[in-house]
Design a protein around this motif. Sequence first.
Motif, short mmCIF file in Angstrom:
data_model
loop_
_atom_site.label_atom_id
_atom_site.label_comp_id
_atom_site.label_asym_id
_atom_site.label_seq_id
_atom_site.Cartn_x
_atom_site.Cartn_y
_atom_site.Cartn_z
N ASP A 17 0.84 -1.21 0.00
CA ASP A 17 0.00 0.00 0.00
C ASP A 17 0.87 1.26 0.00
OD1 ASP A 17 -2.29 -1.37 -0.09
OD2 ASP A 17 -2.86 -1.08 2.02
N GLU A 18 1.88 1.22 0.86
CA GLU A 18 2.76 2.39 0.96
C GLU A 18 3.48 2.64 -0.35
OE1 GLU A 18 5.37 2.87 4.27
OE2 GLU A 18 3.82 2.17 5.67
N LEU A 19 3.93 1.54 -0.95
CA LEU A 19 4.60 1.67 -2.24
C LEU A 19 3.67 2.28 -3.27
CD1 LEU A 19 6.72 -1.59 -2.58
CD2 LEU A 19 7.57 0.77 -2.57
N LEU A 34 1.40 4.34 -2.79
CA LEU A 34 1.22 5.78 -2.54
C LEU A 34 2.51 6.56 -2.80
CD1 LEU A 34 -1.06 5.65 0.58
CD2 LEU A 34 -1.61 6.70 -1.62
N ASP A 35 3.43 5.90 -3.45
CA ASP A 35 4.64 6.57 -3.91
C ASP A 35 5.47 7.13 -2.76
OD1 ASP A 35 5.47 9.19 -6.26
OD2 ASP A 35 6.41 7.24 -5.88
N GLY A 36 5.78 6.26 -1.82
CA GLY A 36 6.77 6.62 -0.81
C GLY A 36 6.21 7.23 0.45
N GLY A 37 4.91 7.29 0.67
CA GLY A 37 4.44 7.78 1.96
C GLY A 37 2.96 8.06 1.93
N SER A 38 2.39 8.32 3.12
CA SER A 38 0.97 8.60 3.21
C SER A 38 0.70 10.04 2.76
CB SER A 38 0.48 8.39 4.63
OG SER A 38 0.91 9.46 5.43
#
Lengths: 235, 136
Positions: free
Chosen positions: A190-192, A194-198
């Motif tokens: 999921d984090e990946l 979102l391209d490196g972060g929430s």
Amino acid sequence: MSFLKKLFTAAKGAVTEAGEAAADANAIRILDQELRDAETANGKAKDQLAAIMGKKKIAEQKLEGLRADYDRRMAQVRAALDKGEEDLARDVAKAVSEIERQGREEEGVIATYDETIASLRSAVRDNDRKIETIRRETETVKANEAMVKAQAAVAAEHAGSNSSLGSAAESLKRIKERQEAQKARIAAADELALDGGSLDDRLAQAGIADQSDTSADDILALARGGGEPKKLGQD
Amino acid sequence: MTQGWTITTLKTALEGAFEEDEATLLTLEGGDALQVRFPDHGELEVTVTVAGEQLLASTLLWPRASQAAPANFEEHALRIHKFLPLSTFGITTVDGEDWYELFGALSANATLEDVVMELQLLAQNAVDVAEANAAA
């Protein structure tokens, strides 16, 4: 005493610490003894049966002989009467009467033999059933023995290879671990995505603070200004 | 099957009956027992033996020594085991250590479908029981 009763007695009497399977250790010995007893009893009953049937045969032959005597003597009584030999007829009739008595006696003996034969046959059937039961019980005990041996071998193998036992408790542990690992993998994915972060992290990084967050400085400013800090849950 | 299963015939039949990756089968030393391992049930192992007219399938639950208040658990097990389809609780001694086991006994003439169902249910029940007991 039945096999089950003996097992219960054995378990009660023995020191069952660490579940020392007193029942199993004794079971084969008990069953072997029971089987021998039942087979010996069956052998005796069958010998007795053969002997009684022999005696019955002799009694039947004797009865047949008496019946032939009866017919022969009765014919003689009639012949004597036909010739007017009353006294002779009476003497022969006495003999007939004695033959009749012997015949009834022999019939009684045969009836007694029949009863004995029936009860011996019933005993043999009972024993046959008992032998069949013992045979099945022995198989059950042997199946359990094979199981215990196999489980001990598996346990030893696991101990040697340092892998944990395939027990339900260990399997549950592995299932939980797998589920945790899967959860972690999904979260990472999921984090990946979102391209490196929430989203909040990225907004904060860009200097755009979340408006819903009230800082301590904001509260102090509000307090100094004489105003009421906004109530929780109200904007 | 009129003369009943042997470990050899059972292994061959089960290899064809289970779905791929559902179970791995291993003949144990001596050839008197079969080990069925279920990857989807956390590598749970079920041991199968055949003797005369009886086929036994058993899986170890946990050591009796690790059970808090074993007498309570054992009474509970006696009360609930009729609600566990086809499986029965037992205590067995492995290398001098008492273990709770879950087992099923079948006729050695049982059909392949019966044996497969027994093994699948046993694996499922064993993990369910372990989970319920851990949560209790």
